[in-house]
Scaffold this active site. Sequence first.
Site, PDB file in Angstrom:
ATOM      1  N   GLU A 124      -2.343  -2.671 -21.268  1.00 59.53           N
ATOM      2  CA  GLU A 124      -2.641  -2.670 -19.835  1.00 59.53           C
ATOM      3  C   GLU A 124      -3.925  -1.889 -19.630  1.00 59.53           C
ATOM      4  O   GLU A 124      -4.171  -0.893 -20.327  1.00 59.53           O
ATOM      5  CB  GLU A 124      -1.502  -2.005 -19.052  1.00 59.53           C
ATOM      6  CG  GLU A 124      -1.820  -1.876 -17.559  1.00 59.53           C
ATOM      7  CD  GLU A 124      -0.620  -1.466 -16.709  1.00 59.53           C
ATOM      8  OE1 GLU A 124       0.310  -0.837 -17.241  1.00 59.53           O
ATOM      9  OE2 GLU A 124      -0.639  -1.775 -15.504  1.00 59.53           O
ATOM     10  N   ASN A 141       6.821  -8.323 -13.304  1.00 59.38           N
ATOM     11  CA  ASN A 141       6.779  -7.054 -14.019  1.00 59.38           C
ATOM     12  C   ASN A 141       7.661  -6.042 -13.307  1.00 59.38           C
ATOM     13  O   ASN A 141       7.291  -5.580 -12.239  1.00 59.38           O
ATOM     14  CB  ASN A 141       5.351  -6.511 -14.087  1.00 59.38           C
ATOM     15  CG  ASN A 141       5.310  -5.122 -14.695  1.00 59.38           C
ATOM     16  OD1 ASN A 141       5.610  -4.940 -15.869  1.00 59.38           O
ATOM     17  ND2 ASN A 141       4.966  -4.115 -13.878  1.00 59.38           N
ATOM     18  N   GLU A 142       8.792  -5.748 -13.860  1.00 57.19           N
ATOM     19  CA  GLU A 142       9.733  -4.739 -13.332  1.00 57.19           C
ATOM     20  C   GLU A 142       9.774  -4.723 -11.799  1.00 57.19           C
ATOM     21  O   GLU A 142       9.755  -3.674 -11.173  1.00 57.19           O
ATOM     22  CB  GLU A 142       9.454  -3.340 -13.921  1.00 57.19           C
ATOM     23  CG  GLU A 142       8.085  -2.745 -13.648  1.00 57.19           C
ATOM     24  CD  GLU A 142       7.964  -1.273 -14.059  1.00 57.19           C
ATOM     25  OE1 GLU A 142       8.343  -0.922 -15.184  1.00 57.19           O
ATOM     26  OE2 GLU A 142       7.467  -0.483 -13.221  1.00 57.19           O
ATOM     27  N   CYS A 161       1.941  -2.746 -14.180  1.00 56.01           N
ATOM     28  CA  CYS A 161       1.778  -2.843 -12.730  1.00 56.01           C
ATOM     29  C   CYS A 161       0.479  -3.543 -12.345  1.00 56.01           C
ATOM     30  O   CYS A 161       0.362  -4.073 -11.238  1.00 56.01           O
ATOM     31  CB  CYS A 161       1.829  -1.449 -12.110  1.00 56.01           C
ATOM     32  SG  CYS A 161       3.475  -0.752 -12.175  1.00 56.01           S
TER      33      CYS A 161
END
Length: 669
Positions: free
Chosen positions: A51, A392-393, A262
Amino acid sequence: MFRLPRRPHAIIALFFCAMGMLPAKQLTAQSSNKKIAAKPISPDLFGVFFEDISYSADGGLYGELVQNRSFEYNPGDMDAWSSKRNNWNTFTAWSYTNRGYGYGNISLETTAPIHPNNPHYLVINVEEAGKEGVGLTNHGFDGIAVKKDARYNFSVFIRQVSDNAIPFTIKLLGAKGDTLAMAAFSTNSRSWKKYSVSLTAAATDDSCSIAVLAQSTGKFAIDMVSLFPQASFKNRENGLRADLALAIANLQPKFMRFPGGCLVHGDGLGNMYRWKNTIGPLEERIDQKNIWNYHQSAGLGYYEYFQFCEDIGAKPLPVLAAGVSCQNSGGTWRTGSNGQKAIPMAEMDAWIQDALDLIEWANGPVSSVWGAKRAAAGHPQPFGLQYVGIGNEDKMTAEFNERFTMMYNTLKAKHPEITLVGTVGPFPAGEDYELGWKLANQLKVPVVDEHYYEKPDWFLKNNKRYDRYDRKKSKVYVGEYASRGNTLLNALTEAAYMTSLERNGDIVQMASYAPLLANVNHISWSPDLVYFNNSTLALSANYFVQQLFSVNQGSLYFDNIVSLKNSEQFTDSALAASVVKQAGTGDIILKIVNAGPKNATALADLSALHILAGKAEMTILTGSPSQLNTIAAPGVVQPVVFTIQVQKNFRYQVPAYSLTVISIKSRKQ
Ligand code: AHR
């Protein structure tokens, strides 16, 4: 290639005595005729999570040395609460330069850019060039690090505004302002044109800057000022910083997830990662705010990610937002409220079409619309995309469910050959985890992505987590995990846990430690696997654990080969082991972890594996539990390799705080 230190045989006995272990030749023989069960292990078990966090991409893995090359930085790149916000603007990392008493004026303009995606550029009107010229200096990401005799590619887009050709000097300046390299060119166009020169650094210096100086009067527009080391990873243009890329390659990851995290679902709808903005000519890509509170150039875009995956033999795992933004959007993480924003349903078809186009871009023939774009970028062969992550989560809201389902059903119907990876929230348990699994069960999602950042003890206590998972349900991708620290103890608790991932390699399809890289001057999240500054890096103890498991990944797992005992008992959560066989080589690999303070005993019975006694390679990672590697002291915790003799049955005294990997070459009985 990073090589582990190898010790000559003569030193082994000494080391073993010092560690309180038996010399290799005296691994005590045992006898037994146990039955063993073999389980398949996912071929994609151990990979990496990348990321752009903590300046991992811009100012890190991406080789560009000029910061803010396109003058697109703006105060919105920083959250309002950031103390640095006031300093963040179009001129960040730049200064106006007129060292030889020249003068002129400078303006930021947007009326005739190179491309509308890249709207800002500077116009400089030189009224008097003076002795050294007038122009700009870029200070890189906390300075530019160069090496003596290394070559660098400089390029810039210039448009003459005045009629006259303008001679330019490019100077690589050392920390004290001394010229370490110089090159020149002259403009010859009233349209935007790219000019390129190469520079050879006369000295090593980690605090350089690069100056672009007009040497005559005249007016010009300037944009996309760039400096790359020629020696990028695999010498690719627009390439990656070689040492960081090599550190990732040396993990031998079976897959690479990107671009987050994120970063994927973004800080509000406008900040979601849109892969189409990151391909094509650099000057036509769209920069944006990075959710981690800095600026994202898109120079390391989808083409570069896929190319890197191919270069290191990792399967690409792009993750797409599921039509919703991060639940922490707008800083709501500070108040605990839900900041998730959802794409209007009327726009979801277009959003899903982007995902379909990605698959065509990666795998489609050159004759397809998106396959042609891949080919035009230099890769006519398909990239062989197998996995796509959705979400994503995310917080499991009704809006998420509706959009995820829509996206999942369409991608599944149109591309049954792609394995889709769903998401089950940010934690190893709790509401989002439960709701995420419920949805995955309903839709029969093939793989779901679990995340957990927990204390070291959690990883020891949860060693049996996946033993209990229902084999008929979705497989698991442990997409982000870490034990909140970089000490040897942290790494060993992760190692103990990784033996359980191997044991459950039939349902744990993939696993990746997170995050991967962090620039020590800009850490957004810690711990990380690799720390770096502009000129060097430090591999954490956790890195070595990841590497030892990934390089020694098996294809079959054997139960019942090693039993572990501390001085009093067999059940000690600090002790763990796994035994696997590697596809191809047929080598048998034992991994034995002791994350506790006392030596322990391992009893190994290899008789059922039909191997012959003989030489094996033993790698040990050990030390005191609080030791860790830093940029200042990068070699404190390091694995050491020995050659040893093994027998079919043996007893091994496992040092306190250690990971031992024993690799037995395949020899037919
Ligand atoms: O790995 C750092 C962050 O942790 C990721 O961006 C996010 O998915 C998780 O919360």
